[in-house]
Design an enzyme around this catalytic site. Structure first.
Site, PDB file in Angstrom:
ATOM      1  N   CYS A  36      10.151   1.556   1.805  1.00  0.00           N
ATOM      2  CA  CYS A  36      11.080   0.437   2.005  1.00  0.00           C
ATOM      3  C   CYS A  36      12.527   0.909   2.116  1.00  0.00           C
ATOM      4  O   CYS A  36      13.316   0.337   2.852  1.00  0.00           O
ATOM      5  CB  CYS A  36      10.937  -0.564   0.870  1.00  0.00           C
ATOM      6  SG  CYS A  36      11.162   0.189  -0.749  1.00  0.00           S
ATOM      7  N   LYS A  95      -2.285  -7.610  -8.522  1.00  0.00           N
ATOM      8  CA  LYS A  95      -3.044  -7.602  -7.267  1.00  0.00           C
ATOM      9  C   LYS A  95      -2.441  -6.535  -6.355  1.00  0.00           C
ATOM     10  O   LYS A  95      -1.422  -6.740  -5.711  1.00  0.00           O
ATOM     11  CB  LYS A  95      -2.979  -8.971  -6.581  1.00  0.00           C
ATOM     12  CG  LYS A  95      -3.825  -9.044  -5.328  1.00  0.00           C
ATOM     13  CD  LYS A  95      -2.988  -9.536  -4.143  1.00  0.00           C
ATOM     14  CE  LYS A  95      -3.590  -9.243  -2.808  1.00  0.00           C
ATOM     15  NZ  LYS A  95      -3.598  -7.831  -2.405  1.00  0.00           N
ATOM     16  N   GLU A 127      12.125  -3.806  11.047  1.00  0.00           N
ATOM     17  CA  GLU A 127      11.930  -2.711  10.102  1.00  0.00           C
ATOM     18  C   GLU A 127      10.890  -1.764  10.717  1.00  0.00           C
ATOM     19  O   GLU A 127       9.748  -2.168  10.964  1.00  0.00           O
ATOM     20  CB  GLU A 127      11.395  -3.262   8.778  1.00  0.00           C
ATOM     21  CG  GLU A 127      11.157  -2.181   7.758  1.00  0.00           C
ATOM     22  CD  GLU A 127      10.493  -2.707   6.480  1.00  0.00           C
ATOM     23  OE1 GLU A 127       9.730  -3.678   6.562  1.00  0.00           O
ATOM     24  OE2 GLU A 127      10.750  -2.115   5.424  1.00  0.00           O
ATOM     25  N   TRP A 157       0.790  -1.227   0.000  1.00  0.00           N
ATOM     26  CA  TRP A 157       0.000   0.000   0.000  1.00  0.00           C
ATOM     27  C   TRP A 157       0.821   1.274   0.000  1.00  0.00           C
ATOM     28  O   TRP A 157       0.266   2.352  -0.172  1.00  0.00           O
ATOM     29  CB  TRP A 157      -0.902  -0.008   1.244  1.00  0.00           C
ATOM     30  CG  TRP A 157      -0.148  -0.400   2.481  1.00  0.00           C
ATOM     31  CD1 TRP A 157      -0.058  -1.662   3.012  1.00  0.00           C
ATOM     32  CD2 TRP A 157       0.691   0.425   3.299  1.00  0.00           C
ATOM     33  NE1 TRP A 157       0.776  -1.668   4.110  1.00  0.00           N
ATOM     34  CE2 TRP A 157       1.248  -0.389   4.309  1.00  0.00           C
ATOM     35  CE3 TRP A 157       1.035   1.784   3.288  1.00  0.00           C
ATOM     36  CZ2 TRP A 157       2.120   0.084   5.286  1.00  0.00           C
ATOM     37  CZ3 TRP A 157       1.904   2.265   4.263  1.00  0.00           C
ATOM     38  CH2 TRP A 157       2.437   1.419   5.246  1.00  0.00           C
ATOM     39  N   ASN A 158       2.139   1.189   0.242  1.00  0.00           N
ATOM     40  CA  ASN A 158       2.860   2.453   0.473  1.00  0.00           C
ATOM     41  C   ASN A 158       3.140   3.234  -0.809  1.00  0.00           C
ATOM     42  O   ASN A 158       3.204   4.461  -0.794  1.00  0.00           O
ATOM     43  CB  ASN A 158       4.138   2.225   1.288  1.00  0.00           C
ATOM     44  CG  ASN A 158       5.125   1.302   0.629  1.00  0.00           C
ATOM     45  OD1 ASN A 158       4.761   0.509  -0.237  1.00  0.00           O
ATOM     46  ND2 ASN A 158       6.369   1.389   1.034  1.00  0.00           N
ATOM     47  N   ALA A 190      -2.523  -3.863  -2.990  1.00  0.00           N
ATOM     48  CA  ALA A 190      -2.976  -4.036  -1.604  1.00  0.00           C
ATOM     49  C   ALA A 190      -4.475  -3.752  -1.550  1.00  0.00           C
ATOM     50  O   ALA A 190      -4.976  -2.867  -2.248  1.00  0.00           O
ATOM     51  CB  ALA A 190      -2.224  -3.082  -0.688  1.00  0.00           C
ATOM     52  N   GLU A 212      10.911  -8.027  -3.765  1.00  0.00           N
ATOM     53  CA  GLU A 212      11.342  -6.707  -3.277  1.00  0.00           C
ATOM     54  C   GLU A 212      10.795  -6.583  -1.869  1.00  0.00           C
ATOM     55  O   GLU A 212       9.592  -6.371  -1.684  1.00  0.00           O
ATOM     56  CB  GLU A 212      10.759  -5.601  -4.169  1.00  0.00           C
ATOM     57  CG  GLU A 212      11.307  -5.580  -5.576  1.00  0.00           C
ATOM     58  CD  GLU A 212      12.725  -5.041  -5.637  1.00  0.00           C
ATOM     59  OE1 GLU A 212      13.159  -4.362  -4.691  1.00  0.00           O
ATOM     60  OE2 GLU A 212      13.402  -5.314  -6.627  1.00  0.00           O
ATOM     61  N   LEU A 213      11.664  -6.713  -0.860  1.00  0.00           N
ATOM     62  CA  LEU A 213      11.161  -6.879   0.505  1.00  0.00           C
ATOM     63  C   LEU A 213      11.570  -5.727   1.426  1.00  0.00           C
ATOM     64  O   LEU A 213      11.922  -4.653   0.959  1.00  0.00           O
ATOM     65  CB  LEU A 213      11.635  -8.235   1.030  1.00  0.00           C
ATOM     66  CG  LEU A 213      11.344  -9.419   0.085  1.00  0.00           C
ATOM     67  CD1 LEU A 213      11.896 -10.717   0.625  1.00  0.00           C
ATOM     68  CD2 LEU A 213       9.846  -9.554  -0.196  1.00  0.00           C
TER      69      LEU A 213
HETATM   70  P1  NAP Z   1       2.648  -7.414   3.182  1.00  0.00           P
HETATM   71  O1  NAP Z   1       1.802  -7.679   4.366  1.00  0.00           O
HETATM   72  O2  NAP Z   1       3.686  -8.403   2.825  1.00  0.00           O
HETATM   73  O3  NAP Z   1       1.628  -7.149   1.969  1.00  0.00           O
HETATM   74  C1  NAP Z   1       2.071  -6.792   0.698  1.00  0.00           C
HETATM   75  C2  NAP Z   1       1.142  -7.358  -0.359  1.00  0.00           C
HETATM   76  O4  NAP Z   1       1.102  -8.771  -0.215  1.00  0.00           O
HETATM   77  C3  NAP Z   1      -0.306  -6.872  -0.241  1.00  0.00           C
HETATM   78  O5  NAP Z   1      -0.875  -6.813  -1.520  1.00  0.00           O
HETATM   79  C4  NAP Z   1      -0.954  -7.985   0.570  1.00  0.00           C
HETATM   80  O6  NAP Z   1      -2.347  -8.095   0.322  1.00  0.00           O
HETATM   81  C5  NAP Z   1      -0.228  -9.194  -0.016  1.00  0.00           C
HETATM   82  N1  NAP Z   1      -0.185 -10.372   0.839  1.00  0.00           N
HETATM   83  C6  NAP Z   1      -0.193 -10.445   2.190  1.00  0.00           C
HETATM   84  N2  NAP Z   1      -0.186 -11.733   2.582  1.00  0.00           N
HETATM   85  C7  NAP Z   1      -0.198 -12.493   1.458  1.00  0.00           C
HETATM   86  C8  NAP Z   1      -0.231 -13.908   1.202  1.00  0.00           C
HETATM   87  N3  NAP Z   1      -0.244 -14.789   2.181  1.00  0.00           N
HETATM   88  N4  NAP Z   1      -0.250 -14.326  -0.081  1.00  0.00           N
HETATM   89  C9  NAP Z   1      -0.229 -13.441  -1.103  1.00  0.00           C
HETATM   90  N5  NAP Z   1      -0.216 -12.104  -0.922  1.00  0.00           N
HETATM   91  C10 NAP Z   1      -0.177 -11.633   0.339  1.00  0.00           C
HETATM   92  O7  NAP Z   1       3.425  -6.030   3.302  1.00  0.00           O
HETATM   93  P2  NAP Z   1       2.940  -4.695   3.965  1.00  0.00           P
HETATM   94  O8  NAP Z   1       3.309  -4.749   5.384  1.00  0.00           O
HETATM   95  O9  NAP Z   1       1.576  -4.395   3.584  1.00  0.00           O
HETATM   96  O10 NAP Z   1       3.893  -3.662   3.168  1.00  0.00           O
HETATM   97  C11 NAP Z   1       5.024  -3.117   3.680  1.00  0.00           C
HETATM   98  C12 NAP Z   1       6.260  -3.956   3.371  1.00  0.00           C
HETATM   99  O11 NAP Z   1       6.577  -3.858   1.992  1.00  0.00           O
HETATM  100  C13 NAP Z   1       7.476  -3.435   4.108  1.00  0.00           C
HETATM  101  O12 NAP Z   1       8.214  -4.511   4.608  1.00  0.00           O
HETATM  102  C14 NAP Z   1       8.252  -2.711   3.023  1.00  0.00           C
HETATM  103  O13 NAP Z   1       9.634  -2.581   3.261  1.00  0.00           O
HETATM  104  C15 NAP Z   1       7.967  -3.577   1.834  1.00  0.00           C
HETATM  105  N6  NAP Z   1       8.243  -2.825   0.600  1.00  0.00           N
HETATM  106  C16 NAP Z   1       9.330  -3.174  -0.141  1.00  0.00           C
HETATM  107  C17 NAP Z   1       9.654  -2.448  -1.295  1.00  0.00           C
HETATM  108  C18 NAP Z   1      10.861  -2.793  -2.132  1.00  0.00           C
HETATM  109  O14 NAP Z   1      10.917  -2.351  -3.289  1.00  0.00           O
HETATM  110  N7  NAP Z   1      11.824  -3.549  -1.622  1.00  0.00           N
HETATM  111  C19 NAP Z   1       8.841  -1.390  -1.670  1.00  0.00           C
HETATM  112  C20 NAP Z   1       7.747  -1.049  -0.874  1.00  0.00           C
HETATM  113  C21 NAP Z   1       7.455  -1.788   0.262  1.00  0.00           C
HETATM  114  P3  NAP Z   1      -3.466  -7.350   1.213  1.00  0.00           P
HETATM  115  O15 NAP Z   1      -3.212  -5.897   1.134  1.00  0.00           O
HETATM  116  O16 NAP Z   1      -4.722  -7.719   0.503  1.00  0.00           O
HETATM  117  O17 NAP Z   1      -3.344  -7.907   2.582  1.00  0.00           O
END
Ligand code: NAP
Length: 486
Positions: free
Chosen positions: A289, A180, A388, A156-157, A182, A255-256
């Site tokens: 991130c 897909k 993080e 979502w960010n 967020a 990308e985590l």
């Molecule tokens: P997240 O919980 O991992 O969710 C990210 C995406 O994955 C959302 O679309 C979410 O869907 C989906 N998701 C969650 N659980 C899933 C599963 N079991 N199977 C398939 N898809 C699943 O991450 P977040 O906390 O929302 O986002 C922040 C994270 O993203 C931070 O760790 C940040 O550092 C990282 N990030 C990394 C980068 C990069 O380029 N390295 C860039 C931006 C953000 P829903 O929204 O429907 O739950």
């Protein structure tokens, strides 16, 4: 799950060239984090919708991959043009669903349009090679082939940027895709899809599904149509998806999360460093991130730097991102706000000293506002130094020796970004070589451009987006061996 008000408008999924409701009719309310109101309903699909989208993408792929890169580029370039034309409208949607101030939303859309434009061109450079033979009768070459149907999951960010980094290169390479986003930030991407459709996107080439993550994720992992999963999100979910991809040996890009050090050396002006630090740290409330999240300041300039960042943080204007002059919006959701409160409480319990902020803002009746926070007396076992943080919190530590600060900076499971502030070329170069991070900003707080590779080392991910590497991520290399007649 939020419920929508009767007045909220309604958006749908985009599958096989049609805007459609979810197969079982479910919807989800999207909340504005500044007002806590539901601003729109979105169709909330499930496995059946994900399957239909994958099947549509598979049907569309043969014709799409047969087009020349030049023809595919026309759709991508036109998409970029339309995104720029609709900048204000998309920016308002993005601010309302995500919270970031309008200038940041505009910057996100411009960066994403640049990404579409750049991959439109880079798709024309999917070169193979002619490789010299050992025997006169042989000829060897490589050609590039699209990996197949892609599933793209993003957080979502940065709802538009992170999908653009997947959609643009995938389509440029000749793949088709199911996106897909967020669940809570799908609306601005709907508008990007409208741009793609108007730009001439053939049915099925790009599809948009929104729904419960686990359900859609399971379909992507288990359906053999999906040949590649490109995921941006948390390290924990990334690891789970990577394991899931192993069963069918799907290609995977990850990308985590990150925990970026920001290191200030004494040769450079600490006040200028503080300005860059404040810009980098509080952009999107630290929910980035690559946000710098551990500030190591040389002891000779620590006092001046700290005073300057405290002053900078206190001056930032907090408020609804739609209002003029607002520099920091609300945090994205209540969970993010609660997590920030928890991180700061934990730091205080362990001796941290708050110099600015440190609490939820009491100036607002509604919305998830947290005051930009600076703290010192930081120790390594504080949660915000280990996990993080993803929060508007700036922990400041000091150091004396270059080797010590490299060791401290690398002492994390993450390796996404790192920042160095110095005018000394030797120091800059030693840091670039010594830091374990995929992205290094030297006097640069936002190191992300379409033409350069972006991604992490260690548990921050695998593979790169953007740059030529970002295109390669959607291409297979085929070796063609030819035996000539004698
Ligand atoms: P997240 O919980 O991992 O969710 C990210 C995406 O994955 C959302 O679309 C979410 O869907 C989906 N998701 C969650 N659980 C899933 C599963 N079991 N199977 C398939 N898809 C699943 O991450 P977040 O906390 O929302 O986002 C922040 C994270 O993203 C931070 O760790 C940040 O550092 C990282 N990030 C990394 C980068 C990069 O380029 N390295 C860039 C931006 C953000 P829903 O929204 O429907 O739950």
């Amino acid at each position: 799950m939020a419920t929508a008000t009767a007045t909220a408008s309604r958006k749908r999924l985009f599958i096989d060239g049609q805007w459609v409701d979810a197969a079982d009719g479910r919807t989800l309310g999207v909340i504005n984090p500044a007002t806590e109101e539901v601003i729109c309903e979105i169709a909330y699909g499930g496995r059946k919708d994900a399957r239909r989208a994958l099947e549509a993408a598979a049907r569309a792929m043969p014709a799409w991959m047969k087009l020349t890169a030049w023809d595919r580029a026309k759709v991508l370039k036109k998409t970029a043009d339309l995104m720029r034309e609709r900048l204000e409208s998309i920016a308002r949607t993005l601010t309302m669903e995500q919270g970031k101030p309008l200038p940041e939303s505009r910057a996100e859309i411009n960066h994403s349009a640049d990404t579409f434009e750049w991959f439109a061109e880079e798709g024309k450079r999917a070169y193979g090679q002619v490789i010299p033979q050992m025997k006169t009768i042989n000829r060897h070459m490589t050609i590039k082939h699209p990996v197949g149907v892609v599933a793209a999951i993003s957080p979502w960010n940065f709802p538009i940027t992170l999908q653009s980094r997947k959609i643009a290169p995938a389509l440029a390479a000749g793949c088709t895709i199911v996106s897909k986003p967020a669940s809570q930030t799908p609306l601005s991407l709907v508008q990007v899809f409208e741009c793609m459709i108007e730009a001439g996107l053939p049915p099925g080439v790009a599809n948009l599904v929104v729904g419960p993550a686990q359900e859609l994720g399971d379909e992507f992992l288990e359906n053999p149509i999906c040949r590649k999963l490109s995921f941006t999100g948390s390290t924990e979910v990334g690891k789970m998806l990577m394991k899931g991809c192993a069963d069918q040996m799907k290609r995977v890009s990850l990308e985590l999360g990150g925990h970026a050090p920001f290191i200030i050396f004494p040769d450079a002006d600490p006040e200028a460093g503080a300005k860059i630090a404040v810009t980098g740290k509080f952009r999107n409330n630290g929910q980035v991130c690559i946000a710098p999240s551990r500030f190591y300041v040389h002891k000779d300039v620590a006092k001046n730097f700290t005073e300057a960042v405290v002053e900078g943080a206190k001056k930032l204007k907090l408020g609804n991102g739609l209002e003029d002059g607002v520099e920091v919006g609300p945090m994205f959701e209540k969970k993010a706000l609660d997590n920030t409160v928890d991180l700061v409480d934990d730091a205080k319990k362990r001796g941290g000293k708050i110099l600015s902020g440190g609490k939820r803002s009491d100036r607002f009746d509604k919305g998830y506002f947290f005051e930009p926070t600076v703290l010192t007396n930081v120790s390594g076992e504080m949660k915000l130094m280990v996990e993080e943080p993803f929060a508007p919190v700036m922990p400041v530590l000091d150091f004396s020796k270059l080797d010590d600060v490299i060791r401290a900076a690398n002492n994390t499971r993450y390796g996404l970004a790192a920042y160095v502030f110095t005018n000394d070329l030797t120091v800059a170069w030693k840091m670039a070589e010594g830091l374990e991070a995929g992205i290094i900003g030297i006097n640069e707080p936002v190191p992300a451009v379409p033409q350069c590779p972006f991604g992490g080392m260690k548990e921050s991910g695998m593979g790169r987006e953007l740059g030529h590497e970002g295109l390669e991520a959607y291409l297979e290399t085929k070796y063609v061996a030819i035996r000539l007649r004698d």
